[in-house]
Write a protein that holds these residues in place. Structure first.
Motif, PDB file in Angstrom:
ATOM      1  N   MET A   1       0.818  -1.211   0.000  1.00  0.00           N
ATOM      2  CA  MET A   1       0.000   0.000   0.000  1.00  0.00           C
ATOM      3  C   MET A   1       0.858   1.271   0.000  1.00  0.00           C
ATOM      4  SD  MET A   1      -2.895  -1.425  -0.119  1.00  0.00           S
ATOM      5  CE  MET A   1      -4.009  -0.079   0.031  1.00  0.00           C
ATOM      6  N   GLY A   2       2.192   1.083  -0.056  1.00  0.00           N
ATOM      7  CA  GLY A   2       3.092   2.230  -0.094  1.00  0.00           C
ATOM      8  C   GLY A   2       3.382   2.831   1.263  1.00  0.00           C
ATOM      9  N   ARG A   3       3.122   2.089   2.309  1.00  0.00           N
ATOM     10  CA  ARG A   3       3.335   2.573   3.676  1.00  0.00           C
ATOM     11  C   ARG A   3       4.599   1.960   4.254  1.00  0.00           C
ATOM     12  NH1 ARG A   3      -1.787   2.494   6.233  1.00  0.00           N
ATOM     13  NH2 ARG A   3      -0.790   3.304   8.099  1.00  0.00           N
ATOM     14  N   LYS A   4       5.087   2.542   5.337  1.00  0.00           N
ATOM     15  CA  LYS A   4       6.264   2.016   6.024  1.00  0.00           C
ATOM     16  C   LYS A   4       5.917   0.641   6.593  1.00  0.00           C
ATOM     17  CE  LYS A   4       9.649   2.917   9.547  1.00  0.00           C
ATOM     18  NZ  LYS A   4      10.125   3.746  10.610  1.00  0.00           N
ATOM     19  N   ALA A   5       6.746  -0.356   6.308  1.00  0.00           N
ATOM     20  CA  ALA A   5       6.436  -1.722   6.709  1.00  0.00           C
ATOM     21  C   ALA A   5       7.457  -2.316   7.665  1.00  0.00           C
ATOM     22  CB  ALA A   5       6.326  -2.611   5.474  1.00  0.00           C
ATOM     23  N   ASP A   6       8.587  -1.662   7.870  1.00  0.00           N
ATOM     24  CA  ASP A   6       9.632  -2.209   8.742  1.00  0.00           C
ATOM     25  C   ASP A   6       9.384  -1.769  10.177  1.00  0.00           C
ATOM     26  OD1 ASP A   6      10.847  -3.361   6.535  1.00  0.00           O
ATOM     27  OD2 ASP A   6      12.050  -1.565   6.148  1.00  0.00           O
ATOM     28  N   LEU A   7       8.326  -2.312  10.751  1.00  0.00           N
ATOM     29  CA  LEU A   7       7.917  -1.950  12.100  1.00  0.00           C
ATOM     30  C   LEU A   7       8.068  -3.145  13.022  1.00  0.00           C
ATOM     31  CD1 LEU A   7       4.558  -0.244  11.036  1.00  0.00           C
ATOM     32  CD2 LEU A   7       6.707   0.921  11.541  1.00  0.00           C
ATOM     33  N   GLY A   8       8.126  -2.890  14.301  1.00  0.00           N
ATOM     34  CA  GLY A   8       8.138  -3.969  15.283  1.00  0.00           C
ATOM     35  C   GLY A   8       6.746  -4.546  15.442  1.00  0.00           C
ATOM     36  N   PRO A   9       6.616  -5.604  16.233  1.00  0.00           N
ATOM     37  CA  PRO A   9       5.306  -6.261  16.393  1.00  0.00           C
ATOM     38  C   PRO A   9       4.205  -5.340  16.926  1.00  0.00           C
ATOM     39  CG  PRO A   9       7.049  -7.575  17.394  1.00  0.00           C
ATOM     40  CD  PRO A   9       7.670  -6.292  16.952  1.00  0.00           C
ATOM     41  N   ARG A  10       4.536  -4.505  17.888  1.00  0.00           N
ATOM     42  CA  ARG A  10       3.510  -3.614  18.451  1.00  0.00           C
ATOM     43  C   ARG A  10       3.034  -2.601  17.419  1.00  0.00           C
ATOM     44  NH1 ARG A  10       6.831  -4.083  23.511  1.00  0.00           N
ATOM     45  NH2 ARG A  10       5.555  -5.357  24.877  1.00  0.00           N
ATOM     46  N   ASP A  11       3.979  -1.952  16.744  1.00  0.00           N
ATOM     47  CA  ASP A  11       3.596  -0.954  15.736  1.00  0.00           C
ATOM     48  C   ASP A  11       2.865  -1.599  14.562  1.00  0.00           C
ATOM     49  OD1 ASP A  11       4.641   1.143  17.195  1.00  0.00           O
ATOM     50  OD2 ASP A  11       6.608   1.036  16.231  1.00  0.00           O
TER      51      ASP A  11
END
Length: 137
Positions: free
Chosen positions: A64-74
Motif C-alpha cells: 500500500m506504499g506505507r512504512k512496513a519495517d515496524l516492530g510487532p507492536r507498531d
C-alpha cells in the motif's frame, strides 16, 4: 544470490497454512486432554501463525506504499488502523503472552497460554484471515 522478497500474497498463503496447522494441533490437543506435549505443539503453531500474520500485515503495508519495517507492536497498531484486526488491545495481549512464554522466564505459563490460544487467539487469527481475504480481493 539474493532471494526475492516475499509478496503479500505469499505471506498470506504461508499464514493460512500455519493457521490450518494450529487448528489441527488444537483438535489433537482436545483428543489428548491437552497433555503437555500437545500444549507445546499448540503454542509453537500459534507462535508461527502469529508471526506470519504480522509478516502479512507488513507486506500488505508495503504494498500500500506505507512504512512496513515496524516492530510487532507498531505492526499491530497499523493492522488495527487498516481494519485488518478487530481488537487491537487483544492483539497486543498476544504479543505480551508470547513474551511471557519465552523459556528464559521461569514462570510456568504454558497451560495459561494454551487456554488463551484456544479461547481467544485462534478466533482472532481466523478473523484476521477473513478480513485479509476481503482486502486482497
Amino acid at each position: 544470490m539474493k532471494s526475492a522478497a516475499p509478496t503479500c500474497e505469499k505471506c498470506f498463503l504461508d499464514f493460512q497454512e500455519a493457521l490450518e496447522e494450529l487448528d489441527e494441533n488444537i483438535q489433537l490437543g482436545k483428543l489428548h486432554n491437552f497433555e503437555e506435549k500437545y500444549q507445546k505443539k499448540i503454542i509453537r503453531s500459534f507462535e508461527i501463525s502469529h508471526e506470519l500474520a504480522l509478516n502479512t500485515v507488513g507486506e500488505y503495508l508495503k504494498k500500500m506504499g506505507r512504512k512496513a519495517d515496524l516492530g510487532p507492536r507498531d505492526t499491530t497498531v497499523e493492522a488495527f488502523n487498516e481494519d485488518l484486526i478487530d481488537d487491537g488491545q487483544a492483539w497486543l495481549d498476544m504479543i505480551i503472552d508470547r513474551i511471557k512464554s519465552d523459556p528464559l522466564y521461569a514462570v510456568d505459563f504454558q497451560r495459561d497460554l494454551t487456554g488463551n490460544i484456544i479461547k481467544k487467539y485462534f478466533r482472532m487469527l481466523m478473523n484476521f484471515e477473513r478480513k485479509m481475504k476481503e482486502k486482497m480481493n
